[in-house]
Write a protein that holds these residues in place. Structure first.
Motif, PDB file in Angstrom:
ATOM      1  N   MET A   6     -71.710  56.203  38.812  1.00 39.80           N
ATOM      2  CA  MET A   6     -72.956  55.630  38.318  1.00 39.80           C
ATOM      3  C   MET A   6     -73.251  54.322  39.050  1.00 39.80           C
ATOM      4  SD  MET A   6     -72.733  56.295  34.191  1.00 39.80           S
ATOM      5  CE  MET A   6     -74.497  56.022  33.973  1.00 39.80           C
ATOM      6  N   VAL A   7     -74.510  54.139  39.413  1.00 42.77           N
ATOM      7  CA  VAL A   7     -74.967  52.883  40.000  1.00 42.77           C
ATOM      8  C   VAL A   7     -76.010  52.313  39.053  1.00 42.77           C
ATOM      9  CG1 VAL A   7     -76.108  51.773  41.954  1.00 42.77           C
ATOM     10  CG2 VAL A   7     -74.500  53.641  42.355  1.00 42.77           C
ATOM     11  N   VAL A   8     -75.688  51.140  38.488  1.00 45.96           N
ATOM     12  CA  VAL A   8     -76.492  50.574  37.407  1.00 45.96           C
ATOM     13  C   VAL A   8     -76.967  49.183  37.799  1.00 45.96           C
ATOM     14  CG1 VAL A   8     -76.518  49.925  34.972  1.00 45.96           C
ATOM     15  CG2 VAL A   8     -75.124  51.874  35.737  1.00 45.96           C
ATOM     16  N   ARG A   9     -78.277  48.968  37.709  1.00 52.75           N
ATOM     17  CA  ARG A   9     -78.825  47.660  38.077  1.00 52.75           C
ATOM     18  C   ARG A   9     -78.408  46.583  37.086  1.00 52.75           C
ATOM     19  NH1 ARG A   9     -85.017  47.307  39.760  1.00 52.75           N
ATOM     20  NH2 ARG A   9     -84.098  48.432  41.508  1.00 52.75           N
ATOM     21  N   GLY A  10     -78.294  46.931  35.815  1.00 52.86           N
ATOM     22  CA  GLY A  10     -77.923  45.964  34.793  1.00 52.86           C
ATOM     23  C   GLY A  10     -76.424  45.750  34.697  1.00 52.86           C
ATOM     24  N   LYS A  11     -76.035  44.942  33.711  1.00 58.70           N
ATOM     25  CA  LYS A  11     -74.624  44.571  33.588  1.00 58.70           C
ATOM     26  C   LYS A  11     -73.830  45.533  32.714  1.00 58.70           C
ATOM     27  CE  LYS A  11     -75.499  41.384  29.728  1.00 58.70           C
ATOM     28  NZ  LYS A  11     -75.370  39.987  29.255  1.00 58.70           N
ATOM     29  N   ALA A  12     -74.519  46.465  32.046  1.00 58.31           N
ATOM     30  CA  ALA A  12     -73.823  47.369  31.119  1.00 58.31           C
ATOM     31  C   ALA A  12     -74.677  48.608  30.867  1.00 58.31           C
ATOM     32  CB  ALA A  12     -73.525  46.655  29.804  1.00 58.31           C
ATOM     33  N   ILE A  13     -74.084  49.563  30.160  1.00 54.33           N
ATOM     34  CA  ILE A  13     -74.839  50.740  29.715  1.00 54.33           C
ATOM     35  C   ILE A  13     -75.925  50.282  28.745  1.00 54.33           C
ATOM     36  CG2 ILE A  13     -74.684  52.900  28.418  1.00 54.33           C
ATOM     37  CD1 ILE A  13     -73.450  53.025  31.219  1.00 54.33           C
ATOM     38  N   GLY A  14     -77.117  50.883  28.841  1.00 57.62           N
ATOM     39  CA  GLY A  14     -78.265  50.451  28.050  1.00 57.62           C
ATOM     40  C   GLY A  14     -78.019  50.462  26.550  1.00 57.62           C
ATOM     41  N   GLU A  15     -78.551  49.472  25.859  1.00 64.14           N
ATOM     42  CA  GLU A  15     -78.376  49.340  24.411  1.00 64.14           C
ATOM     43  C   GLU A  15     -79.101  50.447  23.648  1.00 64.14           C
ATOM     44  OE1 GLU A  15     -76.473  47.374  22.715  1.00 64.14           O
ATOM     45  OE2 GLU A  15     -75.723  46.214  24.407  1.00 64.14           O
ATOM     46  N   TYR A  21     -76.590  56.441  19.886  1.00 63.67           N
ATOM     47  CA  TYR A  21     -75.415  55.776  19.326  1.00 63.67           C
ATOM     48  C   TYR A  21     -74.165  56.640  19.354  1.00 63.67           C
ATOM     49  CZ  TYR A  21     -76.475  58.412  15.067  1.00 63.67           C
ATOM     50  OH  TYR A  21     -76.720  59.420  14.162  1.00 63.67           O
ATOM     51  N   TRP A  22     -74.314  57.961  19.335  1.00 65.97           N
ATOM     52  CA  TRP A  22     -73.135  58.830  19.357  1.00 65.97           C
ATOM     53  C   TRP A  22     -72.695  59.142  20.799  1.00 65.97           C
ATOM     54  CZ3 TRP A  22     -78.039  60.436  18.146  1.00 65.97           C
ATOM     55  CH2 TRP A  22     -78.588  61.455  18.921  1.00 65.97           C
ATOM     56  N   VAL A  23     -73.494  58.739  21.784  1.00 67.72           N
ATOM     57  CA  VAL A  23     -73.178  59.012  23.187  1.00 67.72           C
ATOM     58  C   VAL A  23     -72.645  57.764  23.893  1.00 67.72           C
ATOM     59  CG1 VAL A  23     -74.148  59.693  25.422  1.00 67.72           C
ATOM     60  CG2 VAL A  23     -74.881  60.864  23.338  1.00 67.72           C
ATOM     61  N   ARG A  24     -73.156  56.611  23.510  1.00 67.20           N
ATOM     62  CA  ARG A  24     -72.795  55.369  24.208  1.00 67.20           C
ATOM     63  C   ARG A  24     -71.283  55.119  24.237  1.00 67.20           C
ATOM     64  NH1 ARG A  24     -72.806  49.624  23.890  1.00 67.20           N
ATOM     65  NH2 ARG A  24     -73.901  48.725  25.689  1.00 67.20           N
ATOM     66  N   PRO A  25     -70.554  55.259  23.110  1.00 67.71           N
ATOM     67  CA  PRO A  25     -69.101  55.051  23.186  1.00 67.71           C
ATOM     68  C   PRO A  25     -68.417  56.042  24.129  1.00 67.71           C
ATOM     69  CG  PRO A  25     -69.852  55.037  20.908  1.00 67.71           C
ATOM     70  CD  PRO A  25     -70.999  55.517  21.728  1.00 67.71           C
ATOM     71  N   ALA A  44     -78.905  53.740  33.613  1.00 68.16           N
ATOM     72  CA  ALA A  44     -77.995  53.647  32.459  1.00 68.16           C
ATOM     73  C   ALA A  44     -78.741  53.912  31.163  1.00 68.16           C
ATOM     74  CB  ALA A  44     -77.339  52.270  32.417  1.00 68.16           C
ATOM     75  N   SER A  45     -79.803  54.711  31.245  1.00 66.61           N
ATOM     76  CA  SER A  45     -80.568  55.082  30.059  1.00 66.61           C
ATOM     77  C   SER A  45     -79.993  56.368  29.474  1.00 66.61           C
ATOM     78  CB  SER A  45     -82.033  55.284  30.430  1.00 66.61           C
ATOM     79  OG  SER A  45     -82.139  56.361  31.348  1.00 66.61           O
ATOM     80  N   ASN A  46     -80.640  56.902  28.438  1.00 69.13           N
ATOM     81  CA  ASN A  46     -80.176  58.145  27.825  1.00 69.13           C
ATOM     82  C   ASN A  46     -80.078  59.283  28.836  1.00 69.13           C
ATOM     83  OD1 ASN A  46     -79.728  57.959  24.843  1.00 69.13           O
ATOM     84  ND2 ASN A  46     -81.749  57.039  24.907  1.00 69.13           N
ATOM     85  N   SER A  47     -81.108  59.449  29.652  1.00 68.31           N
ATOM     86  CA  SER A  47     -81.112  60.566  30.593  1.00 68.31           C
ATOM     87  C   SER A  47     -79.999  60.428  31.624  1.00 68.31           C
ATOM     88  CB  SER A  47     -82.472  60.680  31.288  1.00 68.31           C
ATOM     89  OG  SER A  47     -82.823  59.465  31.936  1.00 68.31           O
ATOM     90  N   THR A  53     -84.174  56.669  36.908  1.00 65.39           N
ATOM     91  CA  THR A  53     -84.535  55.270  36.697  1.00 65.39           C
ATOM     92  C   THR A  53     -85.801  55.116  35.855  1.00 65.39           C
ATOM     93  OG1 THR A  53     -85.612  55.353  38.872  1.00 65.39           O
ATOM     94  CG2 THR A  53     -83.399  54.432  38.771  1.00 65.39           C
ATOM     95  N   GLY A  54     -86.253  56.192  35.266  1.00 66.19           N
ATOM     96  CA  GLY A  54     -87.411  56.113  34.378  1.00 66.19           C
ATOM     97  C   GLY A  54     -88.666  56.710  34.985  1.00 66.19           C
TER      98      GLY A  54
END
Length: 320
Positions: free
Chosen positions: A184-193, A197-201, A164-167, A248-249
């Motif tokens: 998408m399969v995400v280990r965390g509870k949400a899209i990365g902080e 900022y213009w892509v997250r929404p 859930a990172s930029n890439s 995943t980095g």
């Protein structure tokens, strides 16, 4: 034959180029050794990647970076760093992988093509070459990739994007827009902080409307030819699947650093160095760029590690 140099710079990314410029400006006899092409990591970025930084923050040695966009893209960055290298006639050997560095009175550097004797060594190898693996059965299958270049191969295919990172977010959105079926399969509870900022929404809206499926607090446990098994808060699920893009980095080559004698901290694998000179615990060996952050690959990037080049070159010039 052994080539004599005052400084060997390992890595020809933006910070390696900045180190070369800083050495040349001070009359230091150097050569840059790069195992791939110029700015190899940037070259391997997705074709449509756009930087978070503005162009002036990607400049090195006050050489202007003119972009047609508020946020420059991959191709503009490649062109900029090519021009910096060619116009300044920097001494860079591409496709020359360093195999070993031995500290004697000076440093004996062995590459695939040559041997060098140098008084100082600068390590600026980045972090993009070693992906953080999922370590699950089936990860070695041809359908699995830890890099993303473009969406075309995934058109009309059921594609799982891990992370859930930029890439990961950029890949998920682009594949979906080009006609792929994205989960998408995400280990965390949400899209990365830290997602742009213009892509997250955008990605949040696509998930909420159901265009892109997402499993949070979840992880892949097994990859098969036509299926992927994931563990979710609601139990194990089997997903029909054609491709897995595991973003995943990435991480620095810690084994290489340790082989060179550089000490890593127990926390976050941070290499030990002097923040005022960038000299590591190995006398005469310097660190520059993202590798200084160890596992925290988001701590140092082009715009805030450009200063490493002048710190290093200034310290070297006083000690030669």
């Amino acid at each position: 034959m052994i080539v004599e140099k005052e400084v060997i710079i390992i890595g020809a990314g933006p910070i390696g180029i900045a180190c070369a410029l800083a050495c040349k400006k001070r009359g230091i006899d150097y050569v840059v050794l790069e195992k791939g092409t110029l700015t190899n990591s940037l070259y391997n970025y997705p074709l449509n990647m756009r930087f978070f930084s503005t162009s002036e923050k990607l400049e090195i040695d006050t050489i202007p970076f003119i972009s047609n966009n508020p946020k420059p893209n991959r191709d503009e960055a490649l062109e900029y760093y090519r021009r910096v290298v060619t116009s300044n006639q920097l001494n860079i050997n591409l496709y020359e992988k360093v195999i070993d560095v031995i500290k004697e009175e000076n440093f004996l550097i062995t590459s695939e093509k040559q041997r060098y004797n140098a008084k100082k060594v600068i390590i600026s190898t980045g972090f993009y070459d070693l992906p953080k693996l999922l370590n699950v059965p089936g990860e070695e299958l041809p359908k699995v990739s830890h890099y993303y270049k473009e969406a075309h191969p995934y058109i009309l295919q059921k594609t799982i994007v891990v992370g859930a990172s930029n890439s990961a977010v950029d890949a998920a959105l682009e594949i979906w827009r080009k006609g792929g079926d994205v989960t998408m399969v995400v280990r965390g509870k949400a899209i990365g902080e830290r997602v742009k900022y213009w892509v997250r929404p955008d990605i949040i809206n696509r998930i909420e409307e159901g265009s892109i499926k997402a499993f949070f607090n979840s992880e892949i446990t097994s990859i098969k030819e036509k299926e992927v098994i994931i563990k979710t808060p609601n139990g194990t699920k089997t997903l029909v699947n054609d491709f897995v893009v595991a973003l995943t980095g990435y991480q620095p080559n810690f084994k290489f650093l340790q082989k060179l004698g550089i000490t890593l901290s127990e926390e976050k694998n941070r290499p030990i160095y002097n923040a005022e000179t960038m000299e590591s615990n190995v006398a005469g060996m310097y660190l520059a760029g993202v590798i200084c952050g160890g596992d925290e690959t988001h701590k140092w990037f082009i715009e805030n590690s450009r200063i490493h080049a002048d710190l290093i070159a200034e310290h070297i010039s006083k000690s030669l």
